[in-house]
Design a protein around this motif. Structure first.
Motif, PDB file in Angstrom:
ATOM      1  N   ALA A 282     -40.987   7.530  42.596  1.00 15.40           N
ATOM      2  CA  ALA A 282     -40.363   7.259  41.307  1.00 15.40           C
ATOM      3  C   ALA A 282     -39.004   6.586  41.453  1.00 15.40           C
ATOM      4  CB  ALA A 282     -40.218   8.552  40.518  1.00 15.40           C
ATOM      5  N   THR A 283     -38.339   6.803  42.602  1.00 10.92           N
ATOM      6  CA  THR A 283     -37.009   6.219  42.818  1.00 10.92           C
ATOM      7  C   THR A 283     -37.104   4.741  43.154  1.00 10.92           C
ATOM      8  OG1 THR A 283     -36.171   8.351  43.592  1.00 10.92           O
ATOM      9  CG2 THR A 283     -34.877   6.381  44.155  1.00 10.92           C
ATOM     10  N   THR A 284     -37.985   4.410  44.086  1.00 14.42           N
ATOM     11  CA  THR A 284     -38.108   3.019  44.530  1.00 14.42           C
ATOM     12  C   THR A 284     -39.070   2.221  43.657  1.00 14.42           C
ATOM     13  OG1 THR A 284     -39.929   3.534  46.049  1.00 14.42           O
ATOM     14  CG2 THR A 284     -37.669   3.739  46.894  1.00 14.42           C
TER      15      THR A 284
END
Length: 569
Positions: A282-284
């Motif tokens: 979800a971050t990248t």
């Protein structure tokens, strides 16, 4: 002792006695034929006449009675079945072409039913008509009905309309019916079958029809709360008496396909022909189109009729049959089977999965209630393709190295016939009426001689009735829900052949991606989806134009088999 002495004096007496016995027997046979031959001849003539009148047709299980009067349509007869249906058999004895507009049946109690018709009868032509809801529904009950035929004469300067009437008397009987059974409709919603040109609607799970010769049938989609459910077997002709057509109603839902080289399966959103994404980080923002990881080399894939579960074979994995929830995309069961399992198909009622094992030369039977193996059936060498009859009574398995098709009875889970086909058959599909199989003969790989034909098998005789030239190395195959066309993926030609089932000939050849393999057709019959194993894409073909309208690119490597419902692989 005197008899032995007699033989010694006359060594040829035994021969003379034998000849004398033969002469006496010949004379007896001649006298028998002279005495009873006329009776035998009459029986043969009567049988021929009855056959020509259609008495031995499927509807002959009924008790037909002659219709008196009705002078322009003789010989005429009628029969009542205990499901309320009357069969009226008319022969055009007027000497010119007529158009039948309607048939009215009025019972002695005053009940009247008018059945609209749109049939053309040439001079001397005989046809059966079906009138619904008029006969007594207790077998053995008598009927006495007035039958009125309304018609026009197209070649007459005064075409009509005209009408002729007659009377039929007899008793209602219970024949062997054709049964249509619906699955997966939500609640007790009404559904409609058009049979012999007439519509019948019921909210029950099944409906019965008297078997008619040359009768067409069509099953209509059902819309519930804005959601349309399509019959996976939508139309056809000539199902035999006693045939139970099991029809899965399924909505336009997403497609699933296996990715052989990347150990996962993917999903296509039907609404916009895009691949479903799985978020990895979800971050990248990293994601993958491989929606569910399934282990080594997934191949066979099939969705249960109710759309809730996906069954996938994984070549080389120890637990090689996976059950996936289509709701949350999670693996809910690893079924321990041979690591060489390949193609699979699910019965129309969703109760069993039949799985081909290429190395063990068997077909496994999996209960979907317990997700366990309940039977193992020896078949031919190297089974690679499978299809199940629309009535669920037979499973057809193509044996790649055996050049045969095995026929399995689901009642006994045993092989009841073996049919020789072409070289290295790979896949198989069955027509909606269950009468014909189409088997792709792939032939050799690479430098070996590829196959270029499709074998057509009659399920009535379990024999090949036609061989159709197609492209090079035909692989996947699927049939439109109305049974009119067969789509074949030609792996080495990079094309799709379109076969007309009416003529068993190729009517179109469509260029697609590199090494096409899996084929699936949408329940409404509008689109064909074909996986291209070496260009990592899926071609979407419009059946109305027989052209590629969309290419879904960037799939995981090696897209193989594709499934839209209970048609198998």
């Amino acid at each position: 002792m005197p008899f032995k002495a007699f033989n010694k004096v006359h060594p040829n007496t035994d021969k003379h006695l034998t000849l004398l016995g033969k002469n006496k027997r010949s004379q007896s046979a001649l006298e028998y034929m002279m005495t009873y031959g006329w009776a035998i001849l009459i029986i043969v003539i009567v049988a021929v006449v009855l056959y020509s009148m259609g008495i031995f047709s499927p509807s002959s299980f009924l008790s037909f009675s002659g219709i008196t009067g009705l002078s322009g349509f003789q010989p005429a007869s009628a029969a009542c079945a205990s499901n309320g249906q009357m069969i009226v058999k008319l022969s055009n004895s007027l000497g010119y072409q007529v158009s039948i507009n309607s048939i009215n049946v009025t019972s002695s109690s005053g009940v009247s039913v008018t059945q609209p018709e749109s049939a053309t009868l040439n001079p001397g032509q005989t046809q059966e008509f079906i009138v619904f809801g008029i006969c007594p529904k207790t077998s053995g009950s008598s009927f006495s009905d007035t039958i009125t035929v309304a018609y026009t004469e197209p070649s007459n300067p005064i075409p009509g309309p005209y009408s002729l009437s007659g009377t039929a008397k007899g008793t209602s009987t219970t024949p062997t019916y054709n049964t249509f059974t619906a699955y997966n409709l939500p609640g007790n919603v009404p559904w409609t079958v058009e049979y012999a040109g007439m519509n019948q609607t019921t909210s029950a799970s099944s409906m019965n029809f008297v078997s008619l010769s040359n009768s067409a049938w069509q099953i209509y989609p059902v819309t519930v709360n804005g959601q349309t459910y399509y019959p996976i077997y939508a139309a056809g002709n000539n199902i035999s008496a006693g045939y139970n057509l099991e029809v899965d109603f399924i909505p336009m839902r997403n497609l699933w396909f296996s990715n052989y080289n990347t150990a996962n399966v993917s999903m296509i959103y039907y609404s916009n022909n895009t691949l479903a994404k799985k978020i990895l980080n979800a971050t990248t923002g990293a994601y993958t189109y491989g929606l569910v990881a399934v282990g080594n080399n997934p191949v066979g894939i099939a969705v249960t009729p109710n759309g809730q579960h996906l069954y996938v074979t994984s070549w080389g994995s120890l637990s090689s049959l996976l059950v996936i929830s289509t709701f949350n995309h999670s693996i809910i069961k690893n079924i321990s089977v041979s690591p060489t399992s390949w193609a699979l198909a699910i019965t129309p009622n969703g109760q069993y999965v039949y799985v081909c094992d290429r190395v063990d030369n068997t077909t496994l039977v999996i209960s979907t209630a317990t997700n366990s193996v309940v039977a193992t059936i020896p078949v031919g060498s190297n089974p690679t393709g499978i299809a199940i009859a629309p009535n669920g009574q037979y499973v057809y398995v193509v044996n790649h190295h055996g050049n045969t098709t095995s026929v399995i009875s689901t009642a006994t889970n045993s092989v009841v016939a073996t049919i020789p086909v072409g070289k290295k058959p790979l896949s198989v599909a069955i027509t909606p009426n269950g009468e014909y199989l189409y088997v792709t003969n792939q032939g050799g790989y690479g430098s070996a001689t590829p196959g270029t034909t499709v074998s057509v098998i009659s399920t009535a005789t379990n024999s090949v009735v036609a061989t159709i030239p197609v492209g090079s190395s035909p692989s996947g195959v699927a049939i439109t829900p109305n049974g009119q066309y067969v789509y074949v993926a030609n792996s080495d030609s990079n094309t799709t052949s379109v076969i007309s089932t009416a003529t068993n000939s190729v009517v179109a050849t469509i260029p697609i991606g590199y090494y096409p393999e899996g084929v699936a057709i949408t329940p409404n019959g509008d689109y064909v989806y074909i996986t291209n194993g070496k260009s990592n894409s899926v071609s979407v073909i419009s059946t109305s134009s027989n052209s590629v309208v969309t290419t879904i690119t960037d799939t995981p490597a090696g897209p193989a088999r594709i499934s839209y419902g209970p048609l198998g692989s």
